[in-house]
Motif scaffolding. Sequence first.
Motif, mmCIF file in Angstrom:
data_model
loop_
_atom_site.group_PDB
_atom_site.id
_atom_site.type_symbol
_atom_site.label_atom_id
_atom_site.label_comp_id
_atom_site.label_asym_id
_atom_site.label_seq_id
_atom_site.Cartn_x
_atom_site.Cartn_y
_atom_site.Cartn_z
ATOM 1 N N ILE A 1 0.883 -1.147 -0.049
ATOM 2 C CA ILE A 1 0.094 0.053 -0.029
ATOM 3 C C ILE A 1 0.795 1.242 0.228
ATOM 4 N N THR A 2 0.349 2.326 -0.599
ATOM 5 C CA THR A 2 1.024 3.554 -0.598
ATOM 6 C C THR A 2 -0.074 4.594 0.098
ATOM 7 N N TYR A 3 0.729 5.529 0.773
ATOM 8 C CA TYR A 3 -0.276 6.356 1.691
ATOM 9 C C TYR A 3 0.245 7.919 1.462
ATOM 10 N N GLY B 1 8.878 -1.016 4.990
ATOM 11 C CA GLY B 1 8.317 0.098 5.199
ATOM 12 C C GLY B 1 9.373 1.244 4.367
ATOM 13 N N ASN B 2 8.556 2.188 3.914
ATOM 14 C CA ASN B 2 9.423 3.008 3.169
ATOM 15 C C ASN B 2 8.707 4.668 3.368
ATOM 16 N N TRP B 3 9.563 5.814 3.351
ATOM 17 C CA TRP B 3 9.021 7.163 3.423
ATOM 18 C C TRP B 3 9.818 8.023 2.653
ATOM 19 N N GLU B 4 9.078 8.518 1.536
ATOM 20 C CA GLU B 4 9.711 9.552 0.657
ATOM 21 C C GLU B 4 9.188 11.174 1.044
ATOM 22 N N GLY B 5 10.252 11.894 1.436
ATOM 23 C CA GLY B 5 9.715 13.287 1.662
ATOM 24 C C GLY B 5 10.253 14.358 0.738
ATOM 25 N N ASN B 6 9.787 15.654 0.596
ATOM 26 C CA ASN B 6 9.741 16.442 -0.306
ATOM 27 C C ASN B 6 10.010 17.765 0.619
ATOM 28 N N PHE B 7 11.072 18.538 0.416
ATOM 29 C CA PHE B 7 11.294 19.667 1.102
ATOM 30 C C PHE B 7 11.793 20.962 0.293
ATOM 31 N N PHE B 8 11.510 22.223 0.607
ATOM 32 C CA PHE B 8 11.897 23.422 0.043
ATOM 33 C C PHE B 8 11.705 23.239 -1.541
ATOM 34 N N ASN B 9 10.303 23.124 -1.657
ATOM 35 C CA ASN B 9 9.821 23.340 -3.039
ATOM 36 C C ASN B 9 10.477 22.048 -4.084
ATOM 37 N N HIS C 1 4.768 14.298 1.507
ATOM 38 C CA HIS C 1 5.282 13.150 2.342
ATOM 39 C C HIS C 1 4.483 11.854 1.986
ATOM 40 N N ASN C 2 4.978 10.966 1.385
ATOM 41 C CA ASN C 2 4.204 9.646 1.109
ATOM 42 C C ASN C 2 4.887 8.313 1.823
ATOM 43 N N SER D 1 14.492 9.668 0.810
ATOM 44 C CA SER D 1 13.965 8.168 0.448
ATOM 45 C C SER D 1 14.464 7.191 1.464
ATOM 46 N N TYR D 2 13.648 7.074 2.497
ATOM 47 C CA TYR D 2 14.136 6.107 3.315
ATOM 48 C C TYR D 2 13.295 4.786 3.407
ATOM 49 N N SER D 3 14.135 3.699 3.953
ATOM 50 C CA SER D 3 13.429 2.607 4.151
ATOM 51 C C SER D 3 14.011 1.388 5.222
ATOM 52 N N ALA D 4 13.072 0.789 5.580
ATOM 53 C CA ALA D 4 13.469 -0.254 6.639
ATOM 54 C C ALA D 4 12.836 -1.660 6.356
ATOM 55 N N SER D 5 13.529 -2.790 6.324
ATOM 56 C CA SER D 5 12.598 -4.021 6.107
ATOM 57 C C SER D 5 13.376 -5.257 6.724
ATOM 58 N N TYR D 6 12.619 -6.359 6.847
ATOM 59 C CA TYR D 6 12.913 -7.558 7.730
ATOM 60 C C TYR D 6 12.295 -8.727 6.886
ATOM 61 N N SER D 7 13.166 -9.486 6.510
ATOM 62 C CA SER D 7 12.903 -10.688 5.816
ATOM 63 C C SER D 7 13.677 -11.930 6.478
#
Length: 394
Positions: free
Chosen positions: A174-176, A219-227, A182-183, A233-239
């Motif tokens: 899923i993406t939110y 899990g992933n987070w993508e942020g956008n700053f200063f226009n 911020h996604n 683009s950060y991520s953390a995972s376990y497998s």
Amino acid sequence: MKISFQTSIFMQNIIFISLFLLLPFFGFSQVNDSLNQPIIPKEKIELLKNINITFDMRMGLQAYTFRGGDHYYNGIQFKNEHTALGISGKLHERVNFHFKNRFNKGSNVQTLDQLGSNIELAYITVKASEKLQLLLGKMNAFYGGYEYKFSAMDVLEYNDIYSNALAYVTGAGITYQALEQHNFGFQILNSRTMHYDDLYGDAAAEDIQEPDWPVAFVGNWEGNFFNGKFQTSYSASYSNQVKSRGTYFFTLGHKYENRKLSLMYDFDYSYEQVDTKGVMTGIIGNDKVAEEVRYIENWLRAEYRFSLKIKGLLTLMTSSAYGNLEKNNDHARTSYGIIPTFYYSPFKDIDIRFYLAYIGRYYDYSSYALDNLEVSNYNKNEFRIGFIAPLWLL
């Protein structure tokens, strides 16, 4: 010139058969002629407006040398480095599909996900709401970093982790879009495309067992700053590739860009209770899968646009591998990479780039590895000249 009786009969038969075959194209064909109907019905032609077909190519001439220990070799060759066909489209107001076939990969059906390695993408997206989207099928994992974000067509050589990581697997995600800038993404995926025995065979350690479900959580987070000038683009995972033992993988990606300059930096850390990248397994070389392994990487890429047609870029990278070698001395190898590249884009209306690049890779082993593991330092040098063409066919 005289014509024999048999020849005359033969020619009459040919004329008769020809007239018989052509008969439908005369009067009778005007009553019921399938050629008057298009192969694709008119009411279906509108659907093509929602279909995208891409054909990605990268081909080049390579000149390379290898030096390590008592070994030296070189060569020159043309190589189709990347060839892929992609199809995507809108099936419904809320449903899209995505498919990609990479022709440079093997087509053998994998024992776990039942698709060939050449099928990189085969999934649908369902728009649940304006902010929430569901993905189902074989897709790319939501790993962070900008090295991973590039298409394989645009990366002449990956650092060690992504050279060996399994990027395309089957599952759900899923993406939110929590905020405008911020996604967030989350996935539950198969951690492998093959059963463990098929993947490692006799190299599996004695204490390793197949889990009930070889699963990965990303899990992933993508942020956008200063226009948009600064992005993350950060991520953390376990497998868990094997029973009760898994891999913890973290990536921190950063990007700065203005009108002419883009700077990207990734930091990657992977702790693997059972080696999934194969680098440490290859270094130890005892026909067993390495255990308690760590990989730490840095990746930097700078791009500068000199003009509308000329762009230069420089990629720098390091990768350090650590394994359970001996107490307080588990560093095994560090690799270094440098890739300066120039692109020339002569056409305004089509994205075809000609490139000239040097790829230098250097591999330095620790003193313990050199003394005990039958390895030696080595380096690879390569020059490439070729073209990159992400072609949009439809």
